[in-house]
Design a protein around this motif. Sequence first.
Motif, PDB file in Angstrom:
ATOM      1  N   THR A 143     -35.142 -34.981   9.732  1.00 34.18           N
ATOM      2  CA  THR A 143     -35.143 -33.527   9.952  1.00 34.18           C
ATOM      3  C   THR A 143     -33.852 -32.978  10.565  1.00 34.18           C
ATOM      4  O   THR A 143     -33.553 -31.798  10.416  1.00 34.18           O
ATOM      5  CB  THR A 143     -36.310 -33.132  10.884  1.00 34.18           C
ATOM      6  N   GLN A 144     -33.076 -33.836  11.216  1.00 30.04           N
ATOM      7  CA  GLN A 144     -31.945 -33.358  12.013  1.00 30.04           C
ATOM      8  C   GLN A 144     -30.947 -32.507  11.219  1.00 30.04           C
ATOM      9  O   GLN A 144     -30.420 -31.517  11.721  1.00 30.04           O
ATOM     10  CB  GLN A 144     -31.221 -34.554  12.639  1.00 30.04           C
ATOM     11  N   ILE A 147     -31.246 -28.616  11.198  1.00 29.95           N
ATOM     12  CA  ILE A 147     -31.175 -27.795  12.425  1.00 29.95           C
ATOM     13  C   ILE A 147     -30.122 -26.707  12.239  1.00 29.95           C
ATOM     14  O   ILE A 147     -29.019 -26.960  11.762  1.00 29.95           O
ATOM     15  CB  ILE A 147     -30.809 -28.670  13.650  1.00 29.95           C
ATOM     16  N   SER A 148     -30.454 -25.489  12.647  1.00 27.48           N
ATOM     17  CA  SER A 148     -29.523 -24.365  12.523  1.00 27.48           C
ATOM     18  C   SER A 148     -28.429 -24.457  13.582  1.00 27.48           C
ATOM     19  O   SER A 148     -28.657 -24.919  14.698  1.00 27.48           O
ATOM     20  CB  SER A 148     -30.288 -23.050  12.690  1.00 27.48           C
ATOM     21  N   THR A 149     -27.218 -24.002  13.202  1.00 27.26           N
ATOM     22  CA  THR A 149     -26.115 -23.948  14.174  1.00 27.26           C
ATOM     23  C   THR A 149     -25.816 -22.493  14.557  1.00 27.26           C
ATOM     24  O   THR A 149     -24.854 -22.213  15.263  1.00 27.26           O
ATOM     25  CB  THR A 149     -24.836 -24.583  13.593  1.00 27.26           C
ATOM     26  N   ASN A 157     -32.264 -23.814  16.907  1.00 25.44           N
ATOM     27  CA  ASN A 157     -31.207 -24.778  17.258  1.00 25.44           C
ATOM     28  C   ASN A 157     -31.767 -26.105  17.761  1.00 25.44           C
ATOM     29  O   ASN A 157     -31.222 -26.713  18.686  1.00 25.44           O
ATOM     30  CB  ASN A 157     -30.262 -24.197  18.313  1.00 25.44           C
ATOM     31  N   GLY A 158     -32.866 -26.547  17.176  1.00 26.86           N
ATOM     32  CA  GLY A 158     -33.471 -27.808  17.595  1.00 26.86           C
ATOM     33  C   GLY A 158     -34.575 -28.235  16.641  1.00 26.86           C
ATOM     34  O   GLY A 158     -34.787 -27.599  15.601  1.00 26.86           O
ATOM     35  N   ILE A 159     -35.255 -29.317  17.003  1.00 29.69           N
ATOM     36  CA  ILE A 159     -36.371 -29.824  16.188  1.00 29.69           C
ATOM     37  C   ILE A 159     -37.678 -29.439  16.875  1.00 29.69           C
ATOM     38  O   ILE A 159     -37.858 -29.689  18.076  1.00 29.69           O
ATOM     39  CB  ILE A 159     -36.283 -31.355  16.027  1.00 29.69           C
ATOM     40  N   ALA A 176     -37.541 -28.897  11.162  1.00 27.95           N
ATOM     41  CA  ALA A 176     -36.281 -28.197  11.452  1.00 27.95           C
ATOM     42  C   ALA A 176     -35.941 -27.312  10.265  1.00 27.95           C
ATOM     43  O   ALA A 176     -36.212 -27.675   9.111  1.00 27.95           O
ATOM     44  CB  ALA A 176     -35.153 -29.190  11.708  1.00 27.95           C
ATOM     45  N   ASP A 178     -32.938 -23.999   8.977  1.00 26.22           N
ATOM     46  CA  ASP A 178     -31.863 -23.049   9.292  1.00 26.22           C
ATOM     47  C   ASP A 178     -31.992 -21.786   8.446  1.00 26.22           C
ATOM     48  O   ASP A 178     -31.064 -20.992   8.356  1.00 26.22           O
ATOM     49  CB  ASP A 178     -30.487 -23.699   9.096  1.00 26.22           C
ATOM     50  N   ILE A 200     -39.537 -27.420  21.378  1.00 24.25           N
ATOM     51  CA  ILE A 200     -38.304 -27.400  20.564  1.00 24.25           C
ATOM     52  C   ILE A 200     -37.241 -28.200  21.327  1.00 24.25           C
ATOM     53  O   ILE A 200     -36.781 -27.796  22.392  1.00 24.25           O
ATOM     54  CB  ILE A 200     -37.809 -25.967  20.302  1.00 24.25           C
ATOM     55  N   ARG A 203     -30.470 -29.349  19.968  1.00 27.26           N
ATOM     56  CA  ARG A 203     -29.619 -30.121  19.057  1.00 27.26           C
ATOM     57  C   ARG A 203     -28.857 -31.239  19.769  1.00 27.26           C
ATOM     58  O   ARG A 203     -28.807 -32.369  19.290  1.00 27.26           O
ATOM     59  CB  ARG A 203     -28.617 -29.179  18.370  1.00 27.26           C
TER      60      ARG A 203
END
Length: 372
Positions: A143-144, A147-149, A157-159, A176, A178, A200, A203
Amino acid sequence: MRITLERSNLLKSLNHVHRVVERRNTIPILSNVLLRSDGASLELKATDLDLEITEATPAQVEQPGATTVPAHLLYDIVRKLPDGSEVLLATNAEGTAMTVASGRSKFSLQCLPQSDFPDLTAGSFSHSFRLKASDLKMLIDRTQFAISTEETRYYLNGIFVHTVENKGELKLRAVATDGHRLARADVEAPSGSEGMPGIIIPRKTVSELQKLLDNPDVVVTVEVSDAKIRLTIASIIMTSKLIDGTFPDYQRVIPASNDKELRVDCQSFAQAVDRVSTISSERGRAVKLALNDGQMTLTVNNPDSGSATEELPVGYEGDPLEIGFNAKYLLDITSQLTGNDAVFMLADPGSPTLVRDLAADDALYVLMPMRV
């Protein structure tokens, strides 16, 4: 403080903790690692006020004590010492400097008092459970990448980790997204996780945790509250604040009625996407998939540099369809698939597409199309 320990043990522990320390800090003490010796071990601790990692390593303690020294500087020194050497760490009587000595090498580092070092007080945890490191690593690995930045949507911004009922079984699920792609993975919910709050995990914590889960046989103790998570991995204790926000209702974007099935050989498809996307521009990495009976044509057009096409035999029997995707997102998803074949469930050029791994039904991916 005066202790002696093996360089390899010190380096391994420093490697785990020093990464938490930011290179640039407005608060000097946050650039340091806390060293505390007692009994027959040295405890190392580093923090950025949101994430804290502590690890104990065996040491010969002549004189117990505690101090803090620059984390990256100490790591670089120990890294450059010869393999198999022993390292002496000793502070002066005033506690203002620490000597690092090994063989003919000797360094003197400035110290800051350990009383100034912040403590990320954990408080009490409402839920505690044990999970195999391999299961936790699978949840993160699958899932990583999604993750949205985007800092404005900080809650992405996390799982997102929570428990959910699926086909009559309780699962521990990681999600996750984005906004362009979504990744979801499940493992069997361990005893003690029932009714835990949905959390949550940020990141940076996810990224550090991924590096610490290098031994699949270890069992990780996970403790959770509304605001914090604590993970114990062998001799390492990681405590982190959680993202204070509400994760969106991701179930709404998972399509349930996509009726066009496309089967592709994962490796051939990924290589074809990679080849044709060589010509795409950095800004618009769009690749068009044209599907017709048993055949897929991948096309990339870049007005500045030219075009590329490649044909691929696929399992597809629906009506002809043209749909575009971001090439990087396609490659991110295919790199997570463990089986030889992937299944894409499509609806139309404007609707989200569902991607499944034939070898693992515990993960699924959703990908938004692009206009091409």
